[in-house]
Structures are given as C-alpha cells and as structure tokens.
Scaffold this active site. Structure first.
Site, PDB file in Angstrom:
ATOM      1  N   GLY A  26      69.113  -3.229  -6.236  1.00 32.02           N
ATOM      2  CA  GLY A  26      67.716  -3.676  -6.359  1.00 32.02           C
ATOM      3  C   GLY A  26      67.481  -5.064  -5.794  1.00 32.02           C
ATOM      4  N   ASP A  36      59.651 -12.338   6.542  1.00 25.63           N
ATOM      5  CA  ASP A  36      59.244 -12.930   5.264  1.00 25.63           C
ATOM      6  C   ASP A  36      59.458 -14.449   5.291  1.00 25.63           C
ATOM      7  OD1 ASP A  36      58.708 -12.620   2.227  1.00 25.63           O
ATOM      8  OD2 ASP A  36      60.658 -13.619   2.271  1.00 25.63           O
ATOM      9  N   LYS A  43      56.564 -17.648   5.015  1.00 26.03           N
ATOM     10  CA  LYS A  43      56.689 -18.795   4.102  1.00 26.03           C
ATOM     11  C   LYS A  43      56.759 -20.105   4.890  1.00 26.03           C
ATOM     12  CE  LYS A  43      59.047 -15.844   0.751  1.00 26.03           C
ATOM     13  NZ  LYS A  43      60.334 -15.289   0.352  1.00 26.03           N
TER      14      LYS A  43
HETATM   15  N1  HSE Z   1      61.704 -10.516  -0.685  1.00 23.91           N
HETATM   16  C1  HSE Z   1      61.728 -11.927  -0.880  1.00 23.91           C
HETATM   17  C2  HSE Z   1      63.177 -12.408  -0.941  1.00 23.91           C
HETATM   18  C3  HSE Z   1      61.031 -12.390  -2.124  1.00 23.91           C
HETATM   19  O1  HSE Z   1      64.110 -11.617  -0.813  1.00 23.91           O
HETATM   20  O2  HSE Z   1      63.370 -13.594  -1.092  1.00 23.91           O
HETATM   21  C4  HSE Z   1      59.536 -12.323  -1.984  1.00 23.91           C
HETATM   22  O3  HSE Z   1      59.114 -13.027  -0.857  1.00 23.91           O
END
Ligand code: HSE
Length: 427
Positions: A186, A200, A204
């Site tokens: 998970g 991602d 950010k």
């Molecule tokens: N999926 C991201 C991570 C967390 O693995 O850090 C949410 O941005």
C-alpha cells in the site's frame, strides 16, 4: 467565543477521513486555537456505502451541492487537475467561500488564476497539505523566510520514490521488484506513474517555486525525470563514491531565470537530504543571508496530511487570509525558465560496454569533444569481449555538454545499453 466556522468537505478518502477523525478528536483544543468552534456542516464523496470508521453526518449528493450549504470553508480533497475538483474550487470562490485544498495538480496548473479569483473576493485559498504532507513548508515559505528571500529549494517530495530508492539500497533488488512489493504494502498506487515518473514531485515543486520566487506556478517548462531507470548497480556505485541517490525537486534562482528540475540526483552521504529514508519527505530551503533551513517529516498518510489541512482551517478561523502565494496574485510574475541544458553540475556517468581495446579511449574522446572533464573513474571486473560497466564522475559541466557527448557515445557499437547520467547535487 465567536460564532462557529462552518466547514464542508468534498472527498472522504485517506485525507478526508483523517480530517474528520482529527476534528472530532481535537474538538475543544482546536476551538481554543481557532478562537471559535469548527463545525462540519456538510460532506460528500463518490461512494456513500463505503465503510469509513466515522458517521456520515450532513451528507450531500455531489461536491457542487456543498456550495449550496451555509459552509464558510469548502475543503477540496477530491484530487485531479481539472474535472470536479476545479469546478468545485471555482464555484466555491465565486460564491464567496474560503477554500482549503490538498490538490497539488490543480494548483500547479491553475494556481495563479484561482489565486486571483480568491484575492479579488478577499477569500483564502490555502494548500499546506498539497506539498510534503505534514511538513509546514508552505507556511514557512509564504510567511517566515521572507526577509532575505529564498534563492533555492531542494526537496524529497515523493514518499513513494524515496521508499523505493531506500528499499533498493537496503536489499540490492531492482526497481520493478521493489515497486511491486511497495504496491502490495500500500505504499505505491496501483498506477504508480505519477509518483515514479516524477510528475507528483513536479506539481509540488511548482508550488514551492511560486512561493519562494513570487512566480506563477509553471510546470510545462520543467525538466522531469523519474526513477525507473535507476539500477541497484547505480546505487552501489553511488555508495562507493560516497553518495546516495535521491529523487529531488530542485528550483534555483540563476542570473538567466529559474532553473526548475525533477531528477534523480547524487547527494553526498551524511548530508541532511541523504539521510532522509523510507517514505519521509524533506525540503532544504536556502534563504540567502538567513542561511539554509531543513524541514523533514511525513509527506503522506491520514494524520500528517489532516494536520496540515486543519492548520489551514484554523488559520482561516483566526482571520489569517493573506495572499495565496505570499504576494498579491496579480503581482506574480511569469517564470522565465533557464535555457534548456544550461544548468551545470558534476555528473555520475555509467556506460555498459564491451570490454574491447579502445572503448575507454572512445568514450573519453567524445567527452573531451564536448569539454567534459573526468574527475574519477571505476571499471569493475575484466571480461574480455564481454559486457562491463565503466563509471565516471565528471568535473562541473552543463547538462547540454554531457547530453550531447552521451548521444554520440550511445551510438557506438561497443556501447550496449543507453548510458546513465545522474547529476551530483548537495556535494
Ligand atoms: N503519492 C505521494 C507520495 C503523496 O508518494 O509522496 C501524495 O502526494
């Protein structure tokens, strides 16, 4: 005490559920902090029948119906850069509601225009949870490190990638195997593309750069590379040279514009960023005369992210509205990216070659043509006529010079796999 702050929440997954549980548990303490009670007046999610471990009070049928309630604040935890999340945030601001969101993709793409909409109506659009989960880096860049300005931020902003790289280092296993385990546990999504491909981190980083430099968040010009090409061999060589490999988001002010990149980088062992392990996140902010500041903590999960969302809600309850990106949204300037390939650093280069006479001379010759100077080199083992790895660390040079040299080297019939190039950061 002042009248309660009324809150409506869209999206009841890990983060939304965490927010509701934390608000129930911290009721009185949060009211003391906020100077008023925080009251959840409406909530919605895709599936009403899912077991969530809390009561579904004040359920409404769809996100946009939240705007029809008497909520003062709409908390958007749906996700996605367009679609229902964008529609909800636009409608909430247009209808005069404050917004709190954890949605980095939405703000990286539409942040400047949503900020203008919010500020025209004197509304908050807060997003602490969108970057690095529980780490208060948005507030730090927006409100604290402002006197001298921030000239560079470097961050480990994706826990999935950091977990995978840490496991690869600990076990010597390849990326694909470790990713599969991470999915079973998970830690990684069923579709891991946005995490392991660097997207991602890019979302950010665009927000951090906007906060740090007063620029409108911009991702289209950002060079973005993920971690799928990193091998256990690279990680082992890195260790031998005294480095660890981390996926970094880097945004720096340069005389030629803002250099924004997401890339795996060699980080000197023993430095703070190198010591960030597992699913943790971290940000190093260089605040010029004020010095460097290092923030580390949990970047995901219900409690850390809920902690950031609720901090934003409490800010609004106290009347701390302020400009979304720290300066008025209409003053955000368009980001001028540095010319492609102009960023400079030293590099780790790995070549998979046939162990035949002249191969080393050929590689060194092409590097010399592009004025790339070698600092040190390792060739492991000797297998005449067979594949061996040659690893080099270069002196400082530009991404363009190394990229051009590698294009020529990759075309050689003695080089049997695409060369690997990893910049050295934080040496
Ligand atoms: N999926 C991201 C991570 C967390 O693995 O850090 C949410 O941005």
């Amino acid at each position: 005490m002042n009248k309660p702050l009324k809150i409506a929440i869209a999206g009841l997954g890990t983060v939304g559920g965490g927010v509701i549980k934390a608000m129930q548990a911290g009721d009185n303490a949060l009211a003391d902090r906020a100077g008023r009670r925080l009251e959840i007046v409406a909530m919605c999610a895709r599936d009403k029948n899912k077991k969530r471990g809390f009561d579904l009070k004040n359920w409404v049928g769809d996100p946009r119906a939240l705007v029809g309630t008497d909520a003062d604040v709409i908390v958007e935890l749906i996700g996605g850069e367009d679609g229902p999340a964008l529609a909800l945030v636009q409608e909430a601001l247009t209808a005069g509601r404050h917004v709190v969101t954890a949605n980095k993709a939405l703000l990286a793409r539409h942040g400047a225009k949503l900020a203008i909409l919010a500020e025209e109506k004197n509304l908050a659009l807060k997003f602490e949870a969108a970057v690095a989960g529980g780490i208060p880096i948005v507030k730090a860049l927006r409100e604290s490190l402002i006197t001298y300005g921030v000239v560079a931020v470097r961050g480990i902003l994706n826990g999935t990638c950091n977990y995978i790289l840490t496991q690869m280092e600990a076990t010597g296993r390849p990326f694909g195997d470790v990713l599969q385990d991470a999915q079973k546990l998970g830690y990684a999504e069923a579709d891991p593309t946005l995490d392991v491909g660097g997207g991602d981190t890019a979302h950010k980083l665009a927000l951090l750069a906007g906060l740090a430099f007063g620029t409108a968040p911009e991702i289209d010009s950002m060079a973005v590379q993920g971690i799928a090409h990193i091998t256990p061999e690279d990680i082992a060589f890195a260790r031998e040279f005294g480095y660890r490999i981390k996926l970094l988001g880097i945004a720096k002010k340069t005389p030629y514009g803002i250099d924004q990149r997401v890339q795996p980088a060699m980080v000197s062992a023993g430095t703070p960023l190198a010591d960030v392990n597992g699913a943790f996140n971290a940000v190093m902010a260089d605040a010029d005369a004020a010095g460097s500041f290092f923030f580390e903590g949990r970047g995901a999960g219900d409690a850390p992210t809920a902690s950031a969302v609720i901090a934003d809600i409490v800010d609004i309850a106290r009347g701390n509205i302020g400009p979304v990106f720290g300066i008025p949204a209409r003053s955000l300037i368009s980001l001028t990216p540095t010319p492609s390939g102009s960023a400079s650093s030293a590099f780790y280069l790995r070549f998979q070659v046939l162990d035949v006479p002249g191969v080393l001379a050929e590689i060194a010759g092409h590097l010399a043509e592009w004025r790339v100077s070698i600092e040190s080199m390792i060739q492991r083992g000797r297998a005449p006529g067979e594949a061996v790895s040659i690893v080099m660390i270069t002196h400082e040079t530009t991404h363009a010079s190394v990229g051009n040299a590698l294009k020529t080297i990759a075309a050689s019939d003695k080089v049997i796999a695409p060369p690997c190039m990893i910049p050295m950061e934080a040496r």
